[in-house]
Design an enzyme around this catalytic site. Structure first.
Site, mmCIF file in Angstrom:
data_model
loop_
_atom_site.group_PDB
_atom_site.id
_atom_site.type_symbol
_atom_site.label_atom_id
_atom_site.label_comp_id
_atom_site.label_asym_id
_atom_site.label_seq_id
_atom_site.Cartn_x
_atom_site.Cartn_y
_atom_site.Cartn_z
ATOM 1 N N LYS A 56 -11.936 -12.526 -15.488
ATOM 2 C CA LYS A 56 -12.275 -12.731 -16.905
ATOM 3 C C LYS A 56 -11.786 -14.093 -17.431
ATOM 4 O O LYS A 56 -12.514 -14.794 -18.124
ATOM 5 C CB LYS A 56 -11.651 -11.606 -17.733
ATOM 6 C CG LYS A 56 -12.070 -11.593 -19.167
ATOM 7 C CD LYS A 56 -13.254 -10.692 -19.332
ATOM 8 C CE LYS A 56 -13.778 -10.657 -20.740
ATOM 9 N NZ LYS A 56 -15.026 -9.872 -20.792
ATOM 10 N N CYS A 115 5.291 -6.158 1.633
ATOM 11 C CA CYS A 115 5.675 -4.748 1.556
ATOM 12 C C CYS A 115 5.044 -3.955 2.702
ATOM 13 O O CYS A 115 5.407 -4.148 3.844
ATOM 14 C CB CYS A 115 5.317 -4.201 0.175
ATOM 15 S SG CYS A 115 6.180 -2.687 -0.206
ATOM 16 N N TYR A 116 4.065 -3.096 2.437
ATOM 17 C CA TYR A 116 3.414 -2.382 3.542
ATOM 18 C C TYR A 116 2.861 -3.380 4.558
ATOM 19 O O TYR A 116 2.932 -3.152 5.763
ATOM 20 C CB TYR A 116 2.275 -1.496 3.013
ATOM 21 C CG TYR A 116 1.584 -0.707 4.104
ATOM 22 C CD1 TYR A 116 2.073 0.541 4.489
ATOM 23 C CD2 TYR A 116 0.483 -1.219 4.785
ATOM 24 C CE1 TYR A 116 1.474 1.252 5.519
ATOM 25 C CE2 TYR A 116 -0.119 -0.521 5.811
ATOM 26 C CZ TYR A 116 0.377 0.718 6.174
ATOM 27 O OH TYR A 116 -0.218 1.418 7.189
ATOM 28 N N SER A 160 -25.329 -9.282 -24.625
ATOM 29 C CA SER A 160 -24.670 -8.205 -25.368
ATOM 30 C C SER A 160 -23.902 -8.765 -26.548
ATOM 31 O O SER A 160 -23.436 -8.026 -27.396
ATOM 32 C CB SER A 160 -23.696 -7.481 -24.440
ATOM 33 O OG SER A 160 -22.658 -8.375 -24.076
ATOM 34 N N GLY A 161 -23.735 -10.080 -26.574
ATOM 35 C CA GLY A 161 -22.858 -10.661 -27.592
ATOM 36 C C GLY A 161 -21.474 -10.896 -27.018
ATOM 37 O O GLY A 161 -20.651 -11.570 -27.623
ATOM 38 N N GLY A 162 -21.228 -10.346 -25.814
ATOM 39 C CA GLY A 162 -19.921 -10.540 -25.185
ATOM 40 C C GLY A 162 -19.863 -11.866 -24.425
ATOM 41 O O GLY A 162 -20.874 -12.546 -24.255
ATOM 42 N N VAL A 163 -18.664 -12.186 -23.959
ATOM 43 C CA VAL A 163 -18.441 -13.471 -23.294
ATOM 44 C C VAL A 163 -19.209 -13.558 -21.967
ATOM 45 O O VAL A 163 -19.835 -14.572 -21.662
ATOM 46 C CB VAL A 163 -16.936 -13.669 -23.018
ATOM 47 C CG1 VAL A 163 -16.681 -14.996 -22.333
ATOM 48 C CG2 VAL A 163 -16.153 -13.586 -24.298
ATOM 49 N N ASP A 164 -19.172 -12.467 -21.189
ATOM 50 C CA ASP A 164 -19.713 -12.546 -19.829
ATOM 51 C C ASP A 164 -21.210 -12.848 -19.828
ATOM 52 O O ASP A 164 -21.668 -13.768 -19.149
ATOM 53 C CB ASP A 164 -19.439 -11.241 -19.068
ATOM 54 C CG ASP A 164 -17.982 -10.849 -19.118
ATOM 55 O OD1 ASP A 164 -17.166 -11.739 -19.386
ATOM 56 O OD2 ASP A 164 -17.666 -9.666 -18.912
ATOM 57 N N SER A 165 -21.966 -12.058 -20.569
ATOM 58 C CA SER A 165 -23.420 -12.283 -20.531
ATOM 59 C C SER A 165 -23.758 -13.628 -21.166
ATOM 60 O O SER A 165 -24.705 -14.301 -20.748
ATOM 61 C CB SER A 165 -24.177 -11.140 -21.208
ATOM 62 O OG SER A 165 -23.785 -10.999 -22.547
ATOM 63 N N SER A 166 -22.978 -14.057 -22.150
ATOM 64 C CA SER A 166 -23.261 -15.345 -22.794
ATOM 65 C C SER A 166 -23.022 -16.502 -21.826
ATOM 66 O O SER A 166 -23.829 -17.419 -21.724
ATOM 67 C CB SER A 166 -22.361 -15.550 -24.017
ATOM 68 O OG SER A 166 -22.528 -14.494 -24.907
ATOM 69 N N GLU A 179 3.991 -11.122 -6.249
ATOM 70 C CA GLU A 179 2.883 -11.315 -7.189
ATOM 71 C C GLU A 179 3.164 -10.745 -8.573
ATOM 72 O O GLU A 179 2.442 -11.045 -9.514
ATOM 73 C CB GLU A 179 1.590 -10.703 -6.631
ATOM 74 C CG GLU A 179 1.590 -9.202 -6.394
ATOM 75 C CD GLU A 179 2.210 -8.810 -5.053
ATOM 76 O OE1 GLU A 179 2.880 -9.666 -4.436
ATOM 77 O OE2 GLU A 179 2.053 -7.655 -4.644
ATOM 78 N N GLY A 187 0.836 -1.203 0.000
ATOM 79 C CA GLY A 187 0.000 0.000 0.000
ATOM 80 C C GLY A 187 0.862 1.241 0.000
ATOM 81 O O GLY A 187 2.066 1.158 0.280
ATOM 82 N N HIS A 229 7.510 -7.662 -3.771
ATOM 83 C CA HIS A 229 6.190 -8.068 -4.291
ATOM 84 C C HIS A 229 6.317 -9.381 -5.075
ATOM 85 O O HIS A 229 6.677 -9.367 -6.246
ATOM 86 C CB HIS A 229 5.630 -6.971 -5.209
ATOM 87 C CG HIS A 229 5.168 -5.779 -4.458
ATOM 88 N ND1 HIS A 229 3.877 -5.619 -4.028
ATOM 89 C CD2 HIS A 229 5.844 -4.689 -4.024
ATOM 90 C CE1 HIS A 229 3.763 -4.485 -3.370
ATOM 91 N NE2 HIS A 229 4.944 -3.897 -3.355
#
Ligand code: XMP
Length: 543
Positions: free
Chosen positions: A399, A110-111, A253-259, A202, A83, A200
């Site tokens: 995602k 770190c922090y 919407s045609g996008g991946v998420d809503s599909s 990550e 942070g 870090h």
């Protein structure tokens, strides 16, 4: 770590609701790891590393985590993030003391390391020539289970980003790694399973950092029960329990998420799901047909195809300001959706493809409102107006996990791997007034560019690639004749989450070949440019 001011996406309604800071107890029962966020720019990467290890984790801001929260969450391990604050400053953030009496492993980064050391009886000093930003090399000092499989050659590259440093470690801790400017780069009290690192692990620049997380979750006893197959089963059960015998409406919407959300919900409740696809006339080439045929023919999911192109185009007539465009489209979308939803009748639930990054609230130290860069369009405003409850089966997923779930559900690869596409569609890739003529040119050019990207095997390396049609005509010569046609810009970026992005380094050969193809194959364009702006300072879309 030092950080630039965060440019937050404006919150859709669903996001505000989702950030009500209770641990998500509707989530299926997995071993849970808690990440307490102190505002580092890279906290999400910690969650990514853990999810890759099939470990379920949630990020919660430090100021929302109290004793009651810890009891309800019942973490199997806790990570304290980095942070921008200084533990030396009065009022600087701390985790609750109780974190250290839960009897579970704790890792401070770190922090998080500095807060941990100070709270447990050590001392932190402001850097006097000991600040470190960037690449550093840590030498191992002694054997530690957290470092198994790491430091085989004695020293490892890590990424540091600290002004303050630990001057005295807390009682019970030993030093297990040091860099020239961080004598306490790795400290641990293995008996209590408390670990703390100054760097870090990550980030990409700590190439072997994934080992540290793998060891940490192994020591904590995680079984790696977070898989998409398990998630699918549990999500289906959770949807059934939430929805009962009611009907659900899903905006596609045609996008991946809503599909993916739609297919998952269909698996749970069958024909009690109705999908509404609002075709704004601002879609890419062949897109509307693909969505309709996949849902109606392939999945046999009831689908209302609202063909509303003319209505959107007439509302956009004469509109050139990007925000007015976005707001016009957003408003109209809600009206059209509302109309068709009512016609579909009787649904008490609305499905949304909300993802985990939309649910995590970033920690704000300024306390002020964040700047609105763009009014994002999605269906977040609908529930209030329509008095419906939300079903958000993807709200724990990143995602790439949504893509994995889509594959698990049998969605075709060509659909699952698609680049993101914004709600306002091609309108925001057409600076200036949007007309039927311009959209037709843009659609063609975009299709050629994407075809090029696919042919060269680059599609999956790129987060998003598209063409923007510029509101400028330029003079050219084709054959023996003069042309006076539009110029376009190719845009292709790499990104992890769309919040920051780099332009993709295409070869000159690729760019030349693509420009030639577009000019030859697309009537109306006689000049092609490549946009090499990163985000920030640019944004991915042009408007
Ligand atoms: P920007 O242009 O803000 O875009 O850098 C970041 C990512 O968000 C997508 N985007 C949108 N997605 N509704 C969406 O659902 C929107 O209004 C919207 N505007 C931008 C953009 O395509 C990129 O992936």
């Amino acid at each position: 770590m030092a950080r630039a001011r965060r440019l937050k996406r404006p919150a859709p309604l669903a996001r505000i609701r989702a950030c009500a800071y209770a641990p998500d107890m509707t989530a299926p029962a997995h071993d849970r790891l808690l990440i307490i966020d102190f505002g580092s720019q890279v906290t999400q990467l910690i969650a990514r590393r853990l999810r890759e290890l099939n470990v379920y984790c949630e990020i919660h801001p430090f100021n929302r985590v109290d004793d009651a929260f810890l009891d309800a969450f019942a973490p199997k391990a806790v990570i304290l993030s980095g942070g921008p604050a200084s533990v030396i400053d009065e009022g600087s953030p701390r985790p609750p003391e109780r974190v250290f009496s839960l009897g579970v492993p704790v890792l401070g980064i770190c922090y998080g390391q500095q807060a941990m050391m100070q709270m447990l009886g050590g001392r932190v000093e402001r850097g006097q020539g000991t600040a470190e930003f960037g690449r550093a090399y840590v030498e191992r000092r002694g054997a530690l289970d957290l470092l198994d499989g790491w430091f085989e050659a004695g020293r490892e590259q890590v990424w540091m980003s600290h002004g303050d440093h630990v001057a005295e470690i807390a009682p019970g801790f030993e030093v297990y790694g040091a860099s020239p400017n961080a004598p306490f780069a790795i400290v641990a009290d293995p008996a209590r399973r408390f670990y703390a690192v100054q760097f870090h692990p990550e980030v990409h620049h700590t190439p072997m950092g994934g080992r540290l997380y793998a060891n940490f979750v192994r020591l904590a006893g995680f079984t790696g029960d977070w898989t998409m197959a398990a998630y699918r089963e549990q999500a289906v059960e959770a949807i059934r329990a939430q929805v009962g015998e009611e009907r659900v409406l899903c905006g596609l919407s045609g996008g991946v998420d809503s599909s993916v959300a739609a297919v998952l919900i269909h698996e749970a409740i069958g024909d009690r799901l109705t999908c509404v696809f609002v075709d704004t006339g601002l879609m890419r080439e062949g897109e509307a047909e693909q969505v309709v045929s996949m849902f109606r023919d392939h999945y046999n999911i009831p689908l209302i195809h609202a063909d509303e192109g003319p209505r959107f185009l007439s509302a956009l007539k004469g509109v050139t300001d990007p925000e007015t465009k976005r707001k016009t489209i957003g408003r109209l979308f809600i009206d059209v959706f509302d109309h068709h939803a009512k016609a579909a009748g009787g649904a008490r639930f609305l499905a949304q493809g909300t993802l985990y990054p939309d649910v995590i609230e970033s920690v704000s130290f300024s306390g002020g409102p964040s700047v609105t860069i763009k009014s994002h369009h999605n269906v977040g405003g609908l529930p209030e107006k329509m008095d419906m409850k939300l079903v958000e089966p993807l709200r724990e997923l990143f995602k790439d996990e949504v893509r994995a779930l889509g594959r698990e559900l049998g969605l075709p690869e060509s659909f699952v791997g698609r680049h993101p596409f914004p709600g306002p569609g091609l309108a925001i890739r057409c600076p200036g007034e949007v007309t039927e003529e311009k959209l037709a040119i843009l659609r063609r050019a975009d299709a050629v560019f994407i075809d090029q990207v696919r042919r060269h095997g680059l599609y999956d390396e790129i987060w998003q690639a598209f063409v923007a049609l510029l509101p400028v005509r330029t003079v050219g010569v084709m054959g023996d004749g003069r042309t006076y046609d539009y110029a376009c810009a190719l845009r292709a970026v790499t990104s992890v989450d769309g919040m920051t992005a780099d332009y993709y380094p295409f070869s000159h050969d690729f760019l030349g070949e693509t420009a030639t193809r577009i000019i030859n194959e697309v009537t109306g364009i006689n000049r092609v440019t490549y946009d090499i702006t990163s985000k920030p300072p640019g944004t991915i879309e042009w408007e």
